[in-house]
Design a protein around this motif. Structure first.
Motif, PDB file in Angstrom:
ATOM      1  N   ILE A 193       0.972  -1.107   0.048  1.00 37.18           N
ATOM      2  CA  ILE A 193      -0.144   0.002  -0.021  1.00 37.18           C
ATOM      3  C   ILE A 193       0.921   1.200   0.009  1.00 37.18           C
ATOM      4  CG2 ILE A 193      -1.537   1.340   1.375  1.00 37.18           C
ATOM      5  CD1 ILE A 193      -3.032  -0.942   0.117  1.00 37.18           C
ATOM      6  N   GLY A 194       0.744   2.148  -1.030  1.00 39.45           N
ATOM      7  CA  GLY A 194       1.400   3.143  -1.144  1.00 39.45           C
ATOM      8  C   GLY A 194       1.176   4.323  -0.055  1.00 39.45           C
ATOM      9  N   ASP A 195       2.061   5.390   0.055  1.00 37.81           N
ATOM     10  CA  ASP A 195       1.662   6.556   1.140  1.00 37.81           C
ATOM     11  C   ASP A 195       0.951   7.440   0.843  1.00 37.81           C
ATOM     12  OD1 ASP A 195       3.262   7.630  -0.768  1.00 37.81           O
ATOM     13  OD2 ASP A 195       4.233   9.165   0.656  1.00 37.81           O
ATOM     14  N   GLY A 196       0.200   7.679  -0.262  1.00 38.99           N
ATOM     15  CA  GLY A 196      -0.794   8.834  -0.525  1.00 38.99           C
ATOM     16  C   GLY A 196      -2.050   8.440  -0.092  1.00 38.99           C
ATOM     17  N   GLY A 197      -2.946   9.313  -0.432  1.00 41.68           N
ATOM     18  CA  GLY A 197      -4.254   9.211  -0.095  1.00 41.68           C
ATOM     19  C   GLY A 197      -5.069   7.840  -0.851  1.00 41.68           C
ATOM     20  N   MET A 198      -6.117   7.473  -0.134  1.00 38.56           N
ATOM     21  CA  MET A 198      -6.690   6.138  -0.612  1.00 38.56           C
ATOM     22  C   MET A 198      -8.046   6.459  -1.391  1.00 38.56           C
ATOM     23  SD  MET A 198      -4.453   3.677  -0.058  1.00 38.56           S
ATOM     24  CE  MET A 198      -3.237   4.695  -0.531  1.00 38.56           C
ATOM     25  N   ASP A 235       0.874 -12.060  -1.924  1.00 39.49           N
ATOM     26  CA  ASP A 235       1.047 -11.794  -0.736  1.00 39.49           C
ATOM     27  C   ASP A 235       1.284 -10.158  -0.490  1.00 39.49           C
ATOM     28  OD1 ASP A 235       2.060 -12.246   1.938  1.00 39.49           O
ATOM     29  OD2 ASP A 235       4.167 -12.353   1.458  1.00 39.49           O
ATOM     30  N   TYR A 236       0.414  -9.763   0.446  1.00 35.25           N
ATOM     31  CA  TYR A 236       0.396  -8.261   0.813  1.00 35.25           C
ATOM     32  C   TYR A 236       1.571  -8.201   2.008  1.00 35.25           C
ATOM     33  CZ  TYR A 236      -0.630  -3.927   3.466  1.00 35.25           C
ATOM     34  OH  TYR A 236      -0.468  -2.851   3.915  1.00 35.25           O
ATOM     35  N   LYS A 237       2.626  -7.542   1.452  1.00 34.26           N
ATOM     36  CA  LYS A 237       3.965  -7.202   2.323  1.00 34.26           C
ATOM     37  C   LYS A 237       3.770  -5.948   3.182  1.00 34.26           C
ATOM     38  CE  LYS A 237       7.005  -9.187   1.401  1.00 34.26           C
ATOM     39  NZ  LYS A 237       7.156 -10.784   1.849  1.00 34.26           N
ATOM     40  N   GLY A 238       2.754  -5.085   3.250  1.00 33.23           N
ATOM     41  CA  GLY A 238       2.744  -4.176   4.070  1.00 33.23           C
ATOM     42  C   GLY A 238       2.810  -2.808   3.574  1.00 33.23           C
ATOM     43  N   ARG A 239       2.707  -1.508   4.109  1.00 32.13           N
ATOM     44  CA  ARG A 239       2.836  -0.226   3.523  1.00 32.13           C
ATOM     45  C   ARG A 239       4.179   0.204   3.472  1.00 32.13           C
ATOM     46  NH1 ARG A 239      -0.687   2.740   8.655  1.00 32.13           N
ATOM     47  NH2 ARG A 239      -2.480   1.337   8.393  1.00 32.13           N
ATOM     48  N   THR A 240       4.323   1.075   2.476  1.00 32.40           N
ATOM     49  CA  THR A 240       5.564   1.456   1.861  1.00 32.40           C
ATOM     50  C   THR A 240       5.539   3.250   1.718  1.00 32.40           C
ATOM     51  OG1 THR A 240       7.304   1.840  -0.050  1.00 32.40           O
ATOM     52  CG2 THR A 240       4.812   1.302  -0.590  1.00 32.40           C
ATOM     53  N   THR A 241       6.568   3.889   2.025  1.00 30.53           N
ATOM     54  CA  THR A 241       6.504   5.281   2.011  1.00 30.53           C
ATOM     55  C   THR A 241       6.728   5.798   0.453  1.00 30.53           C
ATOM     56  OG1 THR A 241       8.963   5.360   2.521  1.00 30.53           O
ATOM     57  CG2 THR A 241       7.476   5.728   4.267  1.00 30.53           C
ATOM     58  N   TYR A 242       6.690   4.694  -0.438  1.00 28.64           N
ATOM     59  CA  TYR A 242       6.818   4.933  -1.946  1.00 28.64           C
ATOM     60  C   TYR A 242       5.454   5.175  -2.484  1.00 28.64           C
ATOM     61  CZ  TYR A 242      11.611   3.773  -1.769  1.00 28.64           C
ATOM     62  OH  TYR A 242      13.108   3.797  -1.353  1.00 28.64           O
ATOM     63  N   LYS A 257      10.985  -1.342  -8.032  1.00 30.83           N
ATOM     64  CA  LYS A 257      11.121  -2.685  -7.559  1.00 30.83           C
ATOM     65  C   LYS A 257      10.054  -2.883  -6.441  1.00 30.83           C
ATOM     66  CE  LYS A 257      16.009  -3.344  -8.320  1.00 30.83           C
ATOM     67  NZ  LYS A 257      17.260  -3.477  -7.835  1.00 30.83           N
ATOM     68  N   LYS A 258       9.081  -2.310  -6.305  1.00 27.41           N
ATOM     69  CA  LYS A 258       7.895  -2.598  -5.166  1.00 27.41           C
ATOM     70  C   LYS A 258       6.544  -2.414  -5.747  1.00 27.41           C
ATOM     71  CE  LYS A 258       9.788  -1.627  -0.825  1.00 27.41           C
ATOM     72  NZ  LYS A 258       9.635  -1.210   0.581  1.00 27.41           N
ATOM     73  N   SER A 259       5.790  -3.480  -6.123  1.00 25.45           N
ATOM     74  CA  SER A 259       4.555  -3.300  -6.710  1.00 25.45           C
ATOM     75  C   SER A 259       3.556  -2.613  -5.645  1.00 25.45           C
ATOM     76  CB  SER A 259       3.996  -4.623  -6.822  1.00 25.45           C
ATOM     77  OG  SER A 259       4.841  -5.340  -7.999  1.00 25.45           O
ATOM     78  N   THR A 260       3.029  -1.537  -5.899  1.00 26.44           N
ATOM     79  CA  THR A 260       2.361  -0.529  -5.091  1.00 26.44           C
ATOM     80  C   THR A 260       0.893  -0.346  -5.672  1.00 26.44           C
ATOM     81  OG1 THR A 260       4.620   0.186  -4.539  1.00 26.44           O
ATOM     82  CG2 THR A 260       2.368   1.666  -3.994  1.00 26.44           C
ATOM     83  N   TRP A 261      -0.086  -0.072  -4.727  1.00 25.03           N
ATOM     84  CA  TRP A 261      -1.385   0.284  -5.149  1.00 25.03           C
ATOM     85  C   TRP A 261      -1.502   1.581  -4.280  1.00 25.03           C
ATOM     86  CZ3 TRP A 261      -5.803  -2.913  -7.060  1.00 25.03           C
ATOM     87  CH2 TRP A 261      -5.356  -4.037  -7.553  1.00 25.03           C
ATOM     88  N   ASP A 262      -2.196   2.675  -4.882  1.00 27.45           N
ATOM     89  CA  ASP A 262      -2.436   3.965  -4.356  1.00 27.45           C
ATOM     90  C   ASP A 262      -3.494   4.764  -5.131  1.00 27.45           C
ATOM     91  OD1 ASP A 262      -1.042   5.169  -6.399  1.00 27.45           O
ATOM     92  OD2 ASP A 262       0.578   6.079  -5.038  1.00 27.45           O
ATOM     93  N   ALA A 263      -3.514   5.962  -4.635  1.00 24.03           N
ATOM     94  CA  ALA A 263      -4.307   6.898  -5.320  1.00 24.03           C
ATOM     95  C   ALA A 263      -3.712   8.286  -5.561  1.00 24.03           C
ATOM     96  CB  ALA A 263      -5.844   6.940  -4.724  1.00 24.03           C
ATOM     97  N   GLY A 264      -4.026   9.028  -6.581  1.00 21.60           N
ATOM     98  CA  GLY A 264      -3.436   9.981  -6.876  1.00 21.60           C
ATOM     99  C   GLY A 264      -4.107  10.873  -7.958  1.00 21.60           C
ATOM    100  N   ASN A 265      -3.229  11.527  -8.516  1.00 15.16           N
ATOM    101  CA  ASN A 265      -3.744  12.555  -9.982  1.00 15.16           C
ATOM    102  C   ASN A 265      -3.384  11.620 -11.244  1.00 15.16           C
ATOM    103  OD1 ASN A 265      -4.674  14.426 -11.554  1.00 15.16           O
ATOM    104  ND2 ASN A 265      -3.013  15.888 -11.011  1.00 15.16           N
TER     105      ASN A 265
END
Length: 372
Positions: A193-198, A235-242, A257-265
């Protein structure tokens, strides 16, 4: 089992170019002289870096190539990258750019039908030392680009089905249409999970459960009477600041190198974008990273559509569609297939794409029967 048709066409073209180049090379270590290819400054079109170009001669690695109003960063030799956008109007855009081991560029611009691929083995992904890129933003504010919370109001009832949607289309559990992208996850899809708004104003914990539900609907589908497990793993690996490696203009940037799901513009007409980086191998390519971003700058999302829902998009329906791309399913187009999860479109408040249709499930079962 026939090999992936797209893979065979691409490899044939690259092999022909490589054989042609070997005729004029001085020896096995010969490379073109620096400056043999001159590219214009700024973002490139596919015409300015055409198929058959050498990323070595053109010094093209790291440059942006855009097509169909969306873009990718040219990867290192031996790698490929795909960008796919899901539009509000039910359309889609995107393309793939691949670089052979000897640096030759090839494209997939038209999304031709792909046949079931052959099997293979996974090369373990290295996620221990992610790369910080200019597009990574650390410790972003929780409310950055977040849409409004989707807490149901008093008197609202949940919307569980969409009985009137695409009544003329084939029923989801009767439609066996499916297409493949040309890649698969041979090992385990490790995601963050990325560091931005969801989306939907969810907390990161709530978003994790929503995203995981979407991913599990693809890796372990149980709809339409299918109960045999698909051999795809996550496998969910946790939160990332990326953040995801996806820019506001819809470009796949350098991967971290990190598969990330987040939200943004993203572009205003786009609901979500996925970027998938792959390593080339015989048969389907092997996923190295796959990021997904929801566009909360221009659109509202909900994890719990209700009877009073009008304009918010269901997180888990969009998420299941994007997860299908992550694991190697392509779009099935046309109104006839509108009830399948991999149709390129999901309207406001619609939830039926949360669960896979017959063609979606057969596609996953067939693909991962040969992968593992």
């Amino acid at each position: 089992m026939k090999w992936n048709a797209r893979f065979m066409r691409r490899r044939a073209a690259v092999l022909a170019l490589a054989l042609s180049a070997s005729v004029i090379s001085v020896g096995p270590q010969a490379t073109a002289s620096p400056g043999a290819c001159s590219l214009p400054s700024g973002e490139l079109s596919v015409g300015e870096l055409p198929a058959g170009s050498s990323v070595i001669e053109c010094d093209a690695v790291g440059r942006i190539v855009r097509h169909d109003n969306i873009g990718v960063t040219v990867p290192q030799p031996g790698m490929g990258v795909n960008v796919t956008g899901l539009a509000v109007d039910g359309g889609h855009n995107g393309f793939s750019l691949s670089v052979s081991e000897n640096g030759i560029v090839s494209y997939d611009l038209d999304g031709d039908e792909s046949e079931s691929p052959t099997g293979g083995a996974d090369a373990p992904d290295d996620i221990s030392d992610p790369v910080i890129t200019p597009d990574d933003v650390t410790e972003e504010a929780d409310d950055d680009n977040a849409d409004q919370p989707d807490t149901p109001q008093e008197g609202e009832t949940p919307v569980l089905t969409d009985e009137d949607f695409q009544a003329t289309a084939v029923a989801a559990c009767s439609d066996d249409a499916r297409k493949y992208t040309g890649w698969a996850e041979f090992g385990t899809y490790n995601w963050y999970i990325g560091d931005g708004g969801m989306p939907g104003g969810l907390t990161r914990t709530q978003a994790m459960w929503a995203f995981q539900g979407s991913i599990n609907s693809v890796t372990n589908p149980t709809s339409c009477g299918y109960n045999d497990p698909v051999k795809a793993k996550e496998d969910y690996k946790g939160r990332t600041t990326y953040e995801t490696d996806i820019s506001s203009s819809g470009n796949c940037t350098d991967r971290d190198k990190k598969s990330t799901w987040d939200a943004g513009n993203l572009a205003s007409s786009t609901l979500a974008v996925s970027c998938t980086w792959t390593a080339q191998r015989p048969g389907p390519d092997d996923v190295r990273e796959s990021d997904v971003r929801f566009n909360t700058h221009d659109h509202g999302f909900t994890n719990n559509p209700t009877s009073n829902c009008h304009s918010q998009f269901d997180i888990r329906s969009i998420g299941a569609h994007e997860a299908g791309h992550v694991f190697g399913l392509d779009h099935v187009t046309g109104g006839r297939h509108a009830n399948l999860t991999m149709t390129p479109g999901s309207g406001p408040c619609e939830t039926h794409h949360r669960t896979l249709g017959k063609g979606d499930i057969i596609g996953m079962r067939d693909l991962y029967r040969w992968v593992h």
